[in-house]
Design a protein around this motif. Structure first.
Motif, PDB file in Angstrom:
ATOM      1  N   SER A  49       0.828  -1.211   0.000  1.00  0.00           N
ATOM      2  CA  SER A  49       0.000   0.000   0.000  1.00  0.00           C
ATOM      3  C   SER A  49       0.861   1.259   0.000  1.00  0.00           C
ATOM      4  O   SER A  49       0.513   2.253  -0.652  1.00  0.00           O
ATOM      5  CB  SER A  49      -0.924  -0.005   1.217  1.00  0.00           C
ATOM      6  N   SER A  50       1.974   1.239   0.710  1.00  0.00           N
ATOM      7  CA  SER A  50       2.833   2.430   0.735  1.00  0.00           C
ATOM      8  C   SER A  50       3.473   2.681  -0.618  1.00  0.00           C
ATOM      9  O   SER A  50       3.711   3.832  -0.999  1.00  0.00           O
ATOM     10  CB  SER A  50       3.914   2.268   1.808  1.00  0.00           C
ATOM     11  N   GLN A  51       3.770   1.613  -1.372  1.00  0.00           N
ATOM     12  CA  GLN A  51       4.382   1.802  -2.681  1.00  0.00           C
ATOM     13  C   GLN A  51       3.409   2.376  -3.700  1.00  0.00           C
ATOM     14  O   GLN A  51       3.828   2.935  -4.720  1.00  0.00           O
ATOM     15  CB  GLN A  51       4.942   0.467  -3.202  1.00  0.00           C
ATOM     16  N   GLU A  52       2.116   2.244  -3.443  1.00  0.00           N
ATOM     17  CA  GLU A  52       1.132   2.819  -4.357  1.00  0.00           C
ATOM     18  C   GLU A  52       0.939   4.313  -4.123  1.00  0.00           C
ATOM     19  O   GLU A  52       0.338   4.991  -4.951  1.00  0.00           O
ATOM     20  CB  GLU A  52      -0.210   2.104  -4.196  1.00  0.00           C
ATOM     21  N   GLN A  53       1.453   4.802  -3.011  1.00  0.00           N
ATOM     22  CA  GLN A  53       1.264   6.209  -2.672  1.00  0.00           C
ATOM     23  C   GLN A  53       2.406   7.040  -3.208  1.00  0.00           C
ATOM     24  O   GLN A  53       3.533   6.571  -3.336  1.00  0.00           O
ATOM     25  CB  GLN A  53       1.163   6.370  -1.149  1.00  0.00           C
ATOM     26  N   HIS A  54       2.093   8.286  -3.514  1.00  0.00           N
ATOM     27  CA  HIS A  54       3.096   9.235  -3.983  1.00  0.00           C
ATOM     28  C   HIS A  54       2.932  10.531  -3.203  1.00  0.00           C
ATOM     29  O   HIS A  54       1.846  10.849  -2.711  1.00  0.00           O
ATOM     30  CB  HIS A  54       2.963   9.485  -5.487  1.00  0.00           C
ATOM     31  N   PHE A  55       4.001  11.249  -3.120  1.00  0.00           N
ATOM     32  CA  PHE A  55       4.002  12.429  -2.274  1.00  0.00           C
ATOM     33  C   PHE A  55       2.939  13.434  -2.687  1.00  0.00           C
ATOM     34  O   PHE A  55       2.308  14.069  -1.854  1.00  0.00           O
ATOM     35  CB  PHE A  55       5.387  13.076  -2.315  1.00  0.00           C
ATOM     36  N   LEU A  56       2.743  13.583  -3.980  1.00  0.00           N
ATOM     37  CA  LEU A  56       1.836  14.621  -4.467  1.00  0.00           C
ATOM     38  C   LEU A  56       0.379  14.170  -4.514  1.00  0.00           C
ATOM     39  O   LEU A  56      -0.482  14.937  -4.931  1.00  0.00           O
ATOM     40  CB  LEU A  56       2.277  15.081  -5.860  1.00  0.00           C
ATOM     41  N   ASP A  57       0.116  12.897  -4.106  1.00  0.00           N
ATOM     42  CA  ASP A  57      -1.269  12.432  -4.150  1.00  0.00           C
ATOM     43  C   ASP A  57      -2.179  13.284  -3.279  1.00  0.00           C
ATOM     44  O   ASP A  57      -3.339  13.539  -3.617  1.00  0.00           O
ATOM     45  CB  ASP A  57      -1.331  10.963  -3.685  1.00  0.00           C
ATOM     46  N   TYR A  58      -1.660  13.728  -2.141  1.00  0.00           N
ATOM     47  CA  TYR A  58      -2.497  14.502  -1.220  1.00  0.00           C
ATOM     48  C   TYR A  58      -2.886  15.839  -1.832  1.00  0.00           C
ATOM     49  O   TYR A  58      -3.985  16.343  -1.639  1.00  0.00           O
ATOM     50  CB  TYR A  58      -1.760  14.724   0.101  1.00  0.00           C
ATOM     51  N   TYR A  59      -1.946  16.416  -2.613  1.00  0.00           N
ATOM     52  CA  TYR A  59      -2.239  17.705  -3.229  1.00  0.00           C
ATOM     53  C   TYR A  59      -3.194  17.560  -4.405  1.00  0.00           C
ATOM     54  O   TYR A  59      -3.972  18.463  -4.704  1.00  0.00           O
ATOM     55  CB  TYR A  59      -0.941  18.357  -3.731  1.00  0.00           C
ATOM     56  N   ASN A  60      -3.104  16.427  -5.088  1.00  0.00           N
ATOM     57  CA  ASN A  60      -3.861  16.255  -6.325  1.00  0.00           C
ATOM     58  C   ASN A  60      -5.111  15.397  -6.145  1.00  0.00           C
ATOM     59  O   ASN A  60      -5.688  14.929  -7.119  1.00  0.00           O
ATOM     60  CB  ASN A  60      -2.968  15.597  -7.393  1.00  0.00           C
ATOM     61  N   HIS A  61      -5.540  15.179  -4.887  1.00  0.00           N
ATOM     62  CA  HIS A  61      -6.635  14.228  -4.677  1.00  0.00           C
ATOM     63  C   HIS A  61      -7.943  14.700  -5.281  1.00  0.00           C
ATOM     64  O   HIS A  61      -8.786  13.895  -5.658  1.00  0.00           O
ATOM     65  CB  HIS A  61      -6.813  13.972  -3.176  1.00  0.00           C
ATOM     66  N   THR A  62      -8.095  15.983  -5.431  1.00  0.00           N
ATOM     67  CA  THR A  62      -9.368  16.477  -5.980  1.00  0.00           C
ATOM     68  C   THR A  62      -9.439  16.255  -7.481  1.00  0.00           C
ATOM     69  O   THR A  62     -10.523  16.156  -8.041  1.00  0.00           O
ATOM     70  CB  THR A  62      -9.520  17.977  -5.689  1.00  0.00           C
ATOM     71  N   ASN A  63      -8.287  16.188  -8.123  1.00  0.00           N
ATOM     72  CA  ASN A  63      -8.260  15.996  -9.577  1.00  0.00           C
ATOM     73  C   ASN A  63      -8.041  14.547  -9.971  1.00  0.00           C
ATOM     74  O   ASN A  63      -8.293  14.143 -11.080  1.00  0.00           O
ATOM     75  CB  ASN A  63      -7.148  16.846 -10.195  1.00  0.00           C
ATOM     76  N   HIS A  64      -7.486  13.785  -9.025  1.00  0.00           N
ATOM     77  CA  HIS A  64      -7.157  12.400  -9.369  1.00  0.00           C
ATOM     78  C   HIS A  64      -7.740  11.492  -8.302  1.00  0.00           C
ATOM     79  O   HIS A  64      -7.128  11.243  -7.273  1.00  0.00           O
ATOM     80  CB  HIS A  64      -5.638  12.226  -9.454  1.00  0.00           C
ATOM     81  N   ARG A  65      -8.907  11.012  -8.525  1.00  0.00           N
ATOM     82  CA  ARG A  65      -9.558  10.118  -7.565  1.00  0.00           C
ATOM     83  C   ARG A  65      -9.137   8.677  -7.842  1.00  0.00           C
ATOM     84  O   ARG A  65      -8.861   8.286  -8.974  1.00  0.00           O
ATOM     85  CB  ARG A  65     -11.073  10.228  -7.692  1.00  0.00           C
ATOM     86  N   VAL A  66      -9.101   7.911  -6.781  1.00  0.00           N
ATOM     87  CA  VAL A  66      -8.772   6.501  -6.928  1.00  0.00           C
ATOM     88  C   VAL A  66      -9.933   5.785  -7.588  1.00  0.00           C
ATOM     89  O   VAL A  66     -11.096   6.072  -7.324  1.00  0.00           O
ATOM     90  CB  VAL A  66      -8.460   5.892  -5.546  1.00  0.00           C
ATOM     91  N   SER A  67      -9.603   4.830  -8.419  1.00  0.00           N
ATOM     92  CA  SER A  67     -10.667   4.110  -9.121  1.00  0.00           C
ATOM     93  C   SER A  67     -11.507   3.295  -8.137  1.00  0.00           C
ATOM     94  O   SER A  67     -11.067   2.925  -7.065  1.00  0.00           O
ATOM     95  CB  SER A  67     -10.057   3.172 -10.173  1.00  0.00           C
ATOM     96  N   LYS A  68     -12.701   3.006  -8.565  1.00  0.00           N
ATOM     97  CA  LYS A  68     -13.651   2.325  -7.674  1.00  0.00           C
ATOM     98  C   LYS A  68     -13.148   0.943  -7.285  1.00  0.00           C
ATOM     99  O   LYS A  68     -13.266   0.523  -6.130  1.00  0.00           O
ATOM    100  CB  LYS A  68     -15.013   2.217  -8.373  1.00  0.00           C
ATOM    101  N   ASN A  69     -12.542   0.232  -8.231  1.00  0.00           N
ATOM    102  CA  ASN A  69     -12.063  -1.114  -7.926  1.00  0.00           C
ATOM    103  C   ASN A  69     -10.979  -1.080  -6.857  1.00  0.00           C
ATOM    104  O   ASN A  69     -10.967  -1.883  -5.925  1.00  0.00           O
ATOM    105  CB  ASN A  69     -11.512  -1.772  -9.197  1.00  0.00           C
TER     106      ASN A  69
END
Length: 1603
Positions: free
Chosen positions: A1157-1177
């Motif tokens: 799970s940690s390897q799937e995360q990236h530093f900028l995910d928190y900043y870009n969460h409104t534009n890049h949502r995780v897929s439903k699956n």
């Protein structure tokens, strides 16, 4: 494969139970050794045979003892035996010999005594000191004390510390600094005081490790240390109280239990990693605090507002935690960081290099898992050492640093010994090829240590001799250059930098092996593509391929070279540089040290000559007729054939060379005039040597004699000078008939001379029969033993005599006297230069001409006597004089006339003959008598009557190179490298060899020397990660036995570890990882063996996962783990078993899920969460895991509740799973889901039980810190998820917590000793305070606690000793509290947020501003802004926290004494939070705040905080800093914009600030930004706020910036 060798099959029969088979095997081996048979692997077979022979005496009956003893002595005296003695130590062999003495009869004791004497003779005496290491590195004892300063800092990614990728772990960033941090870096971190309960826990573990009550206690203690203590205690505690670490060191090399040793090794890995994390924390400006122990008590603060200014609780902590500790004594016992690193290094070296107690016994029980752990420890230790000081340690000479240098030198010596150990072990034990992988891993570690710690410019001084030789020996391994080029280049750079310090033998072997390997590559390429190559490419390859010819002995190469000469050279007849290259190659072949090569070369040359100019002339050849033999028509080639071809002991070579020369001499009518001119030019240069073979018996001799006949020579275009020289040479020959014929020819030539009748002597009067033999004189003098005469004459005297000879009208008698005097002077070589400068040579020649003219009365005829003496003396010493005289035909005429006229004068005869010899053979004479190096070709001394004695040269070919075969083949590793190189080139590369299943040769062109053996092929395969990864994966897929599969996984782990040291390659991800391991993850274990196997699989997958971190290939494992139907997830909640393997399964699985799970995360995910949502699956999959963990946190089962390790793993996993926003899949404006309520309730209960339930020691105890820290991080993630998902009434999750007064329990966390926990608790309160309902509830519920939230938060915010991250979250907490107004229009603060105890009869806003004034808020804000390190330090992005602390040191003059006060560094994120707080205050009262800002000068300071973002982003830390700076700039711009709108004074202050507009406009520069749209939009929006631009305009500008 070579059949003439002794393999392991022959040796095994020595241990057969049947006596006859044993004896026949013994006799067979002895017979084969006597007949020159060799072992297929010297070291391995020698070791096997010695083992069998030592066991021979145990058989009953024991026969052939004499033969056995003789064979033992024979093996021990061999090179392989000596290597084994040095490797294993003679004491092991002596122990076995002592045992044999008890078996045999006394009559055999003398044999045993002889064996012992052999052992004593081979005992290696270890020198007391490494002579090439500076003494300053070894002497000096110093205690390591002082404050540690590291050199790197890594950013906490997102909200939690995560493992870096494989690449980042292996290449830590070394931070440069203006000042040397080494002295501080060698010491542990700040002293950590412990309360009695914590000390009791440590003491119990120490006691259990030293005196375990039962064997299982060791294992339990090690696991408790790794799973519990390391998570709760700061890692430096175990260096400050080192008993546990020292016990670990003892256990590793003394404990017989493999499982315990592996557990201890795992503890050391975790400890080393934890120390790196602690140093990174210490160096992180956000986390750095100047508090003594890193913690304080909120409840110890004074009730007065002044208590907020730099008051600590260190005194109280000493009372509580140090009451029963002798801290001063403990500090003297602590381990320094370097001491820990280097002592652990040595411990690992000792563990890896374990030798058996007896030579007959096998190596220690194989513990591949332990070896893998030891290799991992070495890598982590290297990372830690690099963080501490790096190569800068060699630039400092303080006593402490010199002590570190000494320890580094000891480690380097151990590196050298270990490298050599594995080099020999990998060869002597060919039954365990996995040693080869271990050797490669260790070699990579050594190379990394050198590249990170040892500057190339100082290697000669720093590296010990044994390491230098070990590195040079490693370079001999050709597989390194083919499979690991980066490693090879690193080692090559270091070896090249310290060549002087190498043993001569090691250097020669390395350089020559490398040269021959390159030569083999060129040879094969040339042989395969010679026809397609042009002349230039072909000859370059052929030249490079020459050194390897004596090894591969492939005559096809010689054939291709001659074909190239014959077919390609004629196309470039005028390319002199190309001709010289061709000449060099053919000469090397003609003079090769192998007779078959020479014979083949002469044979092929003869065939080419016969084909080109022989009886069957082939007119269809390339170029004009005869052009094919131009490569032989070179002077040096003909000289080589004359000197060594015609005199060879091989009759074939003699015949071939004779045929070549005869055809060349007689080919004039068959070739064109241009070709003949080239041939005659070569013949002229070689003629003096060729004529040594002139005789009347052989065809060649007659041809040569006929060639210099005046009649024939003229037709051959032979110059008259060469005719005269050639016939004079015959006068030196052995045959009288030839001399008479030559004399007749010379007389005829003299008769044809112009004015011959006027010259003396008259030729018709020369009738003496002795004249043809005039050159046959005895060798009276030895030229090199002539003693120079004393210097009686000065150059001026010689000049006067020469002036006299130049003068006209001088009497002949006087001239003769002057010549005689000159001849005496010329015996002094020092006067020769003066003689030549003053034209003496021309004067003497003129005298000779005049003296030989009958009617010339200026010089008497006998004047030629001193003239010849003068010329002889000059020509002996002056090559320039010889060169000018030998080209003048008149000189030869005059010398011959003088010789014939005065041949009865012995002096004249000797001088003239010597002079003629010097002039004729001028081109082949070497050296000078003045240096006693005068030398003539050996052929002349054998074929001619040389008139003097001197040295000789060319006895062997000058192009002969000594053979390297003996040198190279004496080293097993060098020979193996050549074999691999040759077979790789011959059979299409390394990949093709790796496909072989067995070594078989059908081609006889490969010499036995270069044929691979089966062991060599196996060792080569063992060096290939791709091959053995594939092999082990197949073994795992086909394995049917648990232990076999586990053993294969452990071996596979070694190769995966090796892959971490090499650059990424696509083939790694092409292996069937998923197909191999997914089957183990789809079924639950049904037995203890299944559980053990699954545990090993899960642990291996943790090694595999980091490879996919930076790879474009997606990792298959996360999808498998996210699958709700996967039964493996049931292990998370499986009932605890009594079996240890089952107990660890759930923890292993949770650790693996955490990593994925940690390897799937990236530093900028928190900043870009409104534009890049995780897929439903993805959301549903991870949500399923989160739900399973959430159910496990329901504490109905006390077993789960008190299993701290299991609970900590659950929470750690949940931290990472909840860090990705959007996991709850909640639609906007929807209420929170049930799982959120359950998680919040369970987590709040955990905090109350595990932390606050400890009573008054809750803030200072370390036990349970990890669990509490994880809980806080999870709660913060839950709040972030609720807010980002815009859940409706998310506050209910916290309002409905069952635990009573849980907020008061959480408030205690503000006083925790752990910085992260304090910051996390404040972040949690800040998150809660974003809800008006929770904010009101919080303020009122805690109003009696330490004067309430307002006072407590402000006291923390104004504490200059506190870490920036803590103060940052305090600011956010206050900003959120102040943001709750009655409405958008009514900016009055909600009344309930201000308790009545604070009001003092004033409204809410006035109360808040009065409170701020009480805490000197605005004054402190101004101070904080001045200490922002990004504006006060130029290279702030490379600074550690301790460097930044120095920049914030100020002096306090309020007291009579001058004291230094140190503050924690101020970070951009802290300034951003302050600006946010000021924005909230501005929203309450623009006028009040704007005036306060003006009064305290905060406006200008805020503007100065705007920072340049042009920093290099090459790691996560710098990316984090970059984003923080952009966010700070955006928030500060927003604040200044609103302040400027509210107050014209503020606007004027901004406009009058230096470079105001320049700074603002520079923020619009696109080059400042890294295409992070969210942050760029923030900055630009705030910049344009004052201009009231539309949002569309801002977005349009942003797009232009990005593009």
């Amino acid at each position: 494969m070579n059949e003439k060798c002794i393999s392991s099959l022959h040796i095994q029969k020595l241990g057969h139970e049947i006596q006859e088979i044993r004896e026949r095997a013994l006799l067979n081996i002895v017979s084969k050794l006597d007949h020159g048979f060799q072992f297929d692997n010297d070291l391995a077979r020698s070791k096997e045979i010695l083992t069998k022979l030592f066991d021979w005496f145990l058989f009953d009956p024991c026969t052939k003892q004499e033969l056995v003893f003789a064979l033992i002595k024979r093996i021990l005296k061999s090179e392989s035996g000596k290597t084994l003695l040095n490797h294993h130590g003679t004491h092991i062999f002596k122990k076995d010999v002592k045992q044999i003495r008890t078996y045999v009869e006394p009559r055999y004791y003398p044999h045993l005594d002889e064996i012992l004497q052999i052992l004593d003779d081979n005992t290696v005496v270890v020198p007391p000191l490494e002579t090439d290491v500076p003494l300053s590195y070894r002497t000096g004892q110093s205690d390591f004390s002082g404050r540690p300063v590291g050199t790197t800092a890594t950013t906490i990614e997102g909200f939690v510390q995560q493992d870096s990728s494989v690449h980042q772990r292996n290449t830590p960033q070394i931070v440069s600094s203006d000042r040397s941090p080494l002295i501080d870096a060698i010491c542990p971190l700040k002293w950590q005081s412990l309360i009695e309960a914590d000390r009791h826990v440590l003491q119990s573990i120490e006691d259990a490790l030293k005196n375990p009550p039962q064997p299982a206690s060791l294992l339990h203690s090690a696991e408790f240390f790794s799973n519990i203590l390391l998570h709760d205690f700061p890692a430096e505690v175990f260096l400050q109280r080192p008993n546990i670490v020292l016990s670990f060191h003892d256990l590793i090399n003394s404990c017989p239990s493999t499982r315990v040793v592996n557990s201890v090794l795992n503890c050391l890995i975790d400890l080393t990693k934890a120390l790196q994390v602690r140093i990174n924390y210490f160096n992180d400006p956000c986390l750095y605090t100047t508090k003594e122990n890193g913690y304080s008590y909120a409840n110890s603060r004074s009730s007065t507002p002044d208590s907020c200014s730099r008051k600590t609780a260190s005194g109280q902590s000493d009372d509580i935690s140090g009451r029963y500790e002798n801290v001063d004594y403990l500090k003297t016992q602590q381990l320094s960081f370097p001491h820990y690193c280097f002592s652990t290094f040595k411990c690992m070296f000792k563990y890896l290099c374990v030798k058996p107690e007896s030579f007959k016994s096998s190596r220690r029980k194989n513990n591949q898992k332990g070896v893998n752990l030891a290799l991992a420890i070495l890598d982590e230790l290297l990372n830690l050492v690099t963080i501490l000081f790096g190569p800068g340690v060699w630039n400092d000479r303080t006593p402490l640093i010199l002590e570190i240098r000494k320890q580094i030198n000891d480690v380097l010596i151990s590196y050298g010994a270990t490298l050599e150990y594995f080099r020999i072990e990998a060869t002597s034990d060919d039954s365990d090829l996995n040693i080869r992988a271990i050797q490669l891993c260790f070699l990579h570690n050594c190379a990394n240590f050198l590249s990170r710690m040892i500057p190339l410019s100082q290697t000669g001084l720093i590296l010990p001799r044994n390491l230098k030789n070990a590195l040079a020996n490693s370079l001999v391994d050709v597989t390194l250059s083919k499979l690991y080029p980066n490693l090879y280049n690193t080692l090559l750079n270091y070896v090249q930098s310290f060549k002087i310090g190498l043993d001569n033998d090691s250097l020669v072997k390395y350089t020559e092996t490398n040269r021959i390997c390159d030569s083999m590559t060129a040879a094969v390429h040339f042989m395969k593509h010679s026809k397609a190559l042009d002349a230039h490419e072909g000859i370059d390859l052929a030249k490079k391929a020459l050194p390897s010819l004596e090894f591969h002995k492939n005559m096809v190469f010689v054939k291709r070279v001659v074909e190239l000469f014959a077919t390609k050279l004629p196309l470039y007849p005028h390319d002199e540089e190309l001709l010289e290259k061709f000449e060099f190659v053919i000469l090397k072949l003609l003079g090769h040290n192998l007779e078959p090569v020479r014979e083949e070369t002469y044979k092929l040359c003869q065939k080419r000559v016969i084909a080109a100019i022989g009886p069957k002339l082939n007119t269809s050849c390339v170029g004009v007729p005869g052009a094919q033999i131009l490569f032989l028509c070179r002077c040096k080639v003909l000289v080589e054939m004359a000197c060594h071809g015609l005199t060879s002991g091989n009759p074939q070579i003699r015949n071939h060379s004779e045929d070549v020369i005869i055809h060349i001499i007689k080919c004039k009518i068959l070739v064109s005039e241009d070709i003949w001119n080239t041939i005659i030019e070569a013949l002229i240069g070689a003629l003096p040597i060729l004529l040594c073979h002139a005789n009347k018996k052989s065809s060649l001799g007659r041809s040569l004699l006929n060639m210099i006949d005046p009649d024939t020579a003229e037709s051959l275009y032979l110059p008259k000078t060469e005719m005269i020289k050639g016939n004079i040479i015959i006068l030196f020959g052995p045959e009288s008939s030839m001399r008479e014929e030559a004399f007749s020819r010379l007389c005829w030539l003299l008769a044809t001379q112009t004015d011959s009748r006027e010259l003396l002597p008259r030729l018709n009067n020369l009738y003496d029969k002795a004249l043809p033999h005039v050159c046959q004189i005895q060798r009276i003098i030895d030229i090199n033993k002539i003693r120079t005469t004393q210097h009686f004459y000065q150059p001026s005297s010689l000049q006067q005599v020469l002036e006299l000879l130049k003068s006209p009208n001088v009497e002949p008698v006087i001239r003769r006297s002057a010549l005689t005097q000159t001849s005496v002077m010329m015996e002094d070589p020092l006067l020769h230069t003066t003689f030549l400068i003053n034209g003496g040579l021309e004067i003497v020649l003129e005298v000779m001409r005049g003296a030989l003219v009958e009617k010339n009365y200026n010089d008497y005829p006998d004047s030629v006597i001193p003239a010849i003496s003068i010329l002889k003396n000059v020509c002996f010493y002056q090559t320039s004089a010889r060169q000018s005289l030998c080209e003048d035909v008149d000189v030869f005429y005059n010398i011959l006339r003088s010789l014939f006229m005065f041949f009865t004068e012995e002096k004249v005869k000797q001088d003239a003959v010597i002079l003629l010899f010097l002039l004729i053979f001028n081109d082949v004479i070497k050296g000078t008598p003045s240096k006693a190096t005068f030398s003539v070709p050996y052929l002349l001394s054998q074929k001619l009557q040389v008139p003097f004695t001197c040295d000789t040269h060319w006895e062997i070919s000058q192009y002969y190179e000594a053979s390297l075969v003996d040198l190279i083949t004496s080293d097993r590793w060098c020979l193996s490298s050549l074999q691999i190189q040759w077979n790789c080139e011959m059979f299409g590369g390394l990949d093709e060899l790796l496909r072989w299943t067995k070594v078989t040769y059908t081609d006889n062109n490969i010499t036995d020397l270069l044929k691979l053996k089966d062991y060599d092929l196996s060792r080569l395969k063992a060096s290939s990660t791709d091959y053995y990864i594939q092999k082990h994966l197949v073994d795992i897929q086909n394995g049917t036995v648990h232990d076999f599969v586990i053993h294969s996984i452990n071996k596979l782990t070694t190769y995966v570890h090796l892959c971490t040291a090499v650059p990424k390659c696509d083939t790694f991800f092409e292996h069937p990882w998923e197909a191999t391991f997914s089957r183990f993850l789809k079924i639950l274990p049904s037995s203890e063996e299944d559980a053990k196997l699954l545990s090993n699989v899960l642990k291996f997958l943790k090694h595999l996962a980091p490879f996919y971190k930076s790879s474009e290939d997606s990792f298959w494992l996360p999808q498998l783990l996210k699958n709700p139907s996967n039964c493996l997830l049931d292990l998370i909640t499986v009932e605890q078993s009594t079996n240890e393997d089952f107990k660890t399964l759930s923890q292993d699985l949770l650790t693996l899920i955490t990593l994925c799970s940690s390897q799937e995360q990236h530093f900028l995910d928190y900043y870009n969460h409104t534009n890049h949502r995780v897929s439903k699956n993805d959301i549903e999959s991870w949500r399923n895991v989160i739900e399973i963990i959430s159910n496990s946190l329901k504490f109905n089962d006390s077993t789960h509740f008190y299993n701290l390790s299991y609970l900590d793993n659950l929470l750690t996993c949940l931290v990472h799973l909840t860090a990705s926003l959007g996991w709850s899949d909640t639609k906007p404006s929807s209420p929170p889901k049930k799982i959120l309520f359950e998680l919040v309730d369970s987590l709040c209960e955990l905090v109350v039980v595990f932390h606050c339930g400890k009573g008054p020691t809750a803030t200072v105890s370390v036990m349970g810190l990890s669990i509490t820290r994880n809980v806080i991080l999870i709660l913060n993630h839950l709040i972030a998820e609720m807010q980002s998902s815009k859940m409706k009434n998310w506050e209910r999750c916290f309002m409905d917590v069952e635990e009573q007064e849980w907020l008061k329990s959480f408030l205690v966390l503000w006083s925790s000793r752990d910085v992260l926990l304090r910051a996390g608790a404040l972040q949690f309160f800040a998150g809660l305070s974003s809800s008006p309902m929770l904010a009101i509830n919080m303020v009122n519920e805690l109003k009696e606690e330490n004067r309430g939230v307002w006072h407590l938060a402000l006291s923390l915010l104004m504490d200059n000793d506190e870490a920036s991250i803590v103060r940052e979250n305090c600011a956010f907490l206050l900003a959120n509290l102040l943001s709750h107004t009655v409405s958008h229009t009514d900016r009055t603060l909600v009344t309930s947020l201000i308790p009545n105890t604070m009001r003092k009869g004033k409204d809410e806003v006035a109360t808040i501003f009065d409170l701020l004034d009480d805490y000197l808020f605005f004054k402190n804000v101004a101070t904080i802004l001045t200490r922002l390190y990004t504006t006060s330090v130029s290279n702030f992005d490379t600074k550690s926290a301790t460097d930044l602390v120095e920049t914030n040191t100020q002096f306090d003059y309020s007291s009579s004494s001058r004291t230094t006060v140190i503050f924690s560094p101020v970070t951009p994120s802290f300034v951003k939070s302050l600006a946010t707080l000021l924005l909230s205050l501005l929203n309450l009262s623009e006028d009040r705040l704007s005036y306060k800002l003006v009064d305290f000068g905060v406006v200008k300071l805020l503007f100065k905080c705007i920072c340049n973002t042009l920093i290099a982003i090459n790691n996560t830390k710098k990316l984090s800093l970059y984003c923080e700076i952009l966010e700070m700039n955006a928030t500060v711009c927003a604040l200044l914009s609103q302040v400027a709108n509210a107050n014209f004074t503020c606007l004027g202050t901004l406009l009058h600030t230096k470079d105001c507009l320049t700074v603002v406009v520079s923020l619009l520069n696109p080059s400042r930004y890294r295409k992070y749209i969210y942050l760029i939009t923030q900055v630009i929006t705030q910049l344009f706020f004052n201009f009231k631009l539309e949002e569309v305009t801002v977005k349009s500008f942003v797009r232009r910036v990005i593009n």
